[in-house]
Design a protein around this motif. Structure first.
Motif, mmCIF file in Angstrom:
data_model
loop_
_atom_site.group_PDB
_atom_site.id
_atom_site.type_symbol
_atom_site.label_atom_id
_atom_site.label_comp_id
_atom_site.label_asym_id
_atom_site.label_seq_id
_atom_site.Cartn_x
_atom_site.Cartn_y
_atom_site.Cartn_z
ATOM 1 N N GLU A 1 65.428 0.525 69.766
ATOM 2 C CA GLU A 1 65.734 1.140 68.476
ATOM 3 C C GLU A 1 65.362 2.618 68.434
ATOM 4 O O GLU A 1 65.916 3.374 67.647
ATOM 5 C CB GLU A 1 65.022 0.395 67.345
ATOM 6 C CG GLU A 1 65.606 -0.972 67.057
ATOM 7 C CD GLU A 1 64.820 -1.728 66.000
ATOM 8 O OE1 GLU A 1 63.711 -1.277 65.600
ATOM 9 O OE2 GLU A 1 65.312 -2.786 65.567
ATOM 10 N N ALA A 2 64.421 3.025 69.262
ATOM 11 C CA ALA A 2 63.958 4.406 69.261
ATOM 12 C C ALA A 2 65.033 5.380 69.735
ATOM 13 O O ALA A 2 65.002 6.551 69.402
ATOM 14 C CB ALA A 2 62.710 4.548 70.136
ATOM 15 N N GLY A 3 65.966 4.909 70.508
ATOM 16 C CA GLY A 3 67.044 5.781 70.974
ATOM 17 C C GLY A 3 66.770 6.321 72.367
ATOM 18 O O GLY A 3 65.638 6.334 72.857
ATOM 19 N N GLU A 4 67.837 6.793 72.986
ATOM 20 C CA GLU A 4 67.789 7.268 74.375
ATOM 21 C C GLU A 4 66.847 8.450 74.587
ATOM 22 O O GLU A 4 66.200 8.547 75.615
ATOM 23 C CB GLU A 4 69.202 7.677 74.823
ATOM 24 C CG GLU A 4 70.170 6.521 74.957
ATOM 25 C CD GLU A 4 69.914 5.667 76.185
ATOM 26 O OE1 GLU A 4 69.469 6.210 77.218
ATOM 27 O OE2 GLU A 4 70.141 4.454 76.101
ATOM 28 N N ASN A 5 66.797 9.367 73.640
ATOM 29 C CA ASN A 5 66.036 10.610 73.836
ATOM 30 C C ASN A 5 64.606 10.565 73.295
ATOM 31 O O ASN A 5 63.867 11.545 73.442
ATOM 32 C CB ASN A 5 66.788 11.784 73.213
ATOM 33 C CG ASN A 5 68.137 11.982 73.894
ATOM 34 O OD1 ASN A 5 68.261 11.790 75.102
ATOM 35 N ND2 ASN A 5 69.147 12.347 73.126
ATOM 36 N N ASP B 1 58.975 6.902 81.784
ATOM 37 C CA ASP B 1 60.429 6.851 81.760
ATOM 38 C C ASP B 1 60.881 5.648 80.932
ATOM 39 O O ASP B 1 60.473 4.518 81.194
ATOM 40 C CB ASP B 1 60.958 6.750 83.196
ATOM 41 C CG ASP B 1 62.466 6.677 83.233
ATOM 42 O OD1 ASP B 1 63.114 7.675 82.874
ATOM 43 O OD2 ASP B 1 62.987 5.595 83.608
ATOM 44 N N ARG B 2 61.711 5.898 79.937
ATOM 45 C CA ARG B 2 62.160 4.865 79.010
ATOM 46 C C ARG B 2 62.862 3.727 79.738
ATOM 47 O O ARG B 2 62.562 2.555 79.535
ATOM 48 C CB ARG B 2 63.093 5.487 77.964
ATOM 49 C CG ARG B 2 63.670 4.507 76.980
ATOM 50 C CD ARG B 2 64.747 5.190 76.108
ATOM 51 N NE ARG B 2 65.291 4.297 75.135
ATOM 52 C CZ ARG B 2 66.250 3.414 75.395
ATOM 53 N NH1 ARG B 2 66.760 3.312 76.596
ATOM 54 N NH2 ARG B 2 66.697 2.631 74.433
ATOM 55 N N ALA B 3 63.822 4.054 80.590
ATOM 56 C CA ALA B 3 64.606 3.028 81.284
ATOM 57 C C ALA B 3 63.717 2.175 82.191
ATOM 58 O O ALA B 3 63.869 0.947 82.250
ATOM 59 C CB ALA B 3 65.725 3.676 82.092
ATOM 60 N N LYS B 4 62.791 2.826 82.867
ATOM 61 C CA LYS B 4 61.900 2.108 83.773
ATOM 62 C C LYS B 4 61.001 1.145 82.987
ATOM 63 O O LYS B 4 60.831 -0.017 83.369
ATOM 64 C CB LYS B 4 61.053 3.102 84.571
ATOM 65 C CG LYS B 4 60.149 2.453 85.586
ATOM 66 C CD LYS B 4 59.366 3.498 86.365
ATOM 67 C CE LYS B 4 58.392 2.835 87.317
ATOM 68 N NZ LYS B 4 57.530 3.809 87.990
ATOM 69 N N LEU B 5 60.432 1.622 81.890
ATOM 70 C CA LEU B 5 59.573 0.781 81.069
ATOM 71 C C LEU B 5 60.352 -0.381 80.464
ATOM 72 O O LEU B 5 59.884 -1.518 80.447
ATOM 73 C CB LEU B 5 58.907 1.603 79.958
ATOM 74 C CG LEU B 5 57.973 0.815 79.036
ATOM 75 C CD1 LEU B 5 56.849 0.163 79.824
ATOM 76 C CD2 LEU B 5 57.425 1.727 77.949
ATOM 77 N N LEU B 6 61.546 -0.089 79.994
ATOM 78 C CA LEU B 6 62.386 -1.129 79.413
ATOM 79 C C LEU B 6 62.675 -2.218 80.445
ATOM 80 O O LEU B 6 62.590 -3.415 80.138
ATOM 81 C CB LEU B 6 63.689 -0.513 78.885
ATOM 82 C CG LEU B 6 64.485 -1.285 77.858
ATOM 83 C CD1 LEU B 6 63.623 -1.735 76.703
ATOM 84 C CD2 LEU B 6 65.647 -0.450 77.372
#
Length: 126
Positions: free
Chosen positions: A49-53, A68-73
């Motif tokens: 929900e926080a968004g890509e950036n 890194d968002r993608a890595k954590l996700l």
């Protein structure tokens, strides 16, 4: 004077207590895993929900570190998958022990009935 239980009944009662302890331990572990699943799902939802950036942080050694968002996700989704597999295994163990407990309880009741009938027959013969 207290009468001693027949060895067969005593063994079954000990086994019943052991199984009940295992069952309770599995129930506790299941509750913990279910809680971890809910927490992980909430974290995934928040990040999505926080968004890509949006910056994403992780707590490491009492320090907030940007990650890194993608890595954590992906790490969270992998963890969720592992937790769900663990939950399935616990549910199977819970079911199996429940069946064993039911069977053992039935066997104990049958033995107690036989003993009671034997005592009645012995008392009637006196």
């Amino acid at each position: 004077m207290a009468q001693r239980l027949p060895p067969e009944l005593e063994n079954k009662l000990v086994r019943l207590q052991t199984l009940q302890a295992q069952y309770n331990k599995i129930l506790q572990e299941r509750a913990t895993v279910e809680s971890e699943i809910a927490e992980t799902q909430r974290a995934i939802k928040l990040i999505e929900e926080a968004g890509e950036n949006a910056p994403v942080y992780r707590m490491e050694a009492n320090v907030m570190v940007r990650v890194d968002r993608a890595k954590l996700l992906q790490e969270l989704k992998d963890r969720l998958e592992i937790l769900e597999l663990r939950l399935q295994r616990l549910k199977k163990q819970e079911e199996e022990i429940r069946k064993q407990l039911d069977t053992l309880a039935k066997e104990i009741r049958e033995l107690q009935t036989k003993l009671a009938l034997g005592k009645q027959a012995g008392a009637g013969a006196s």
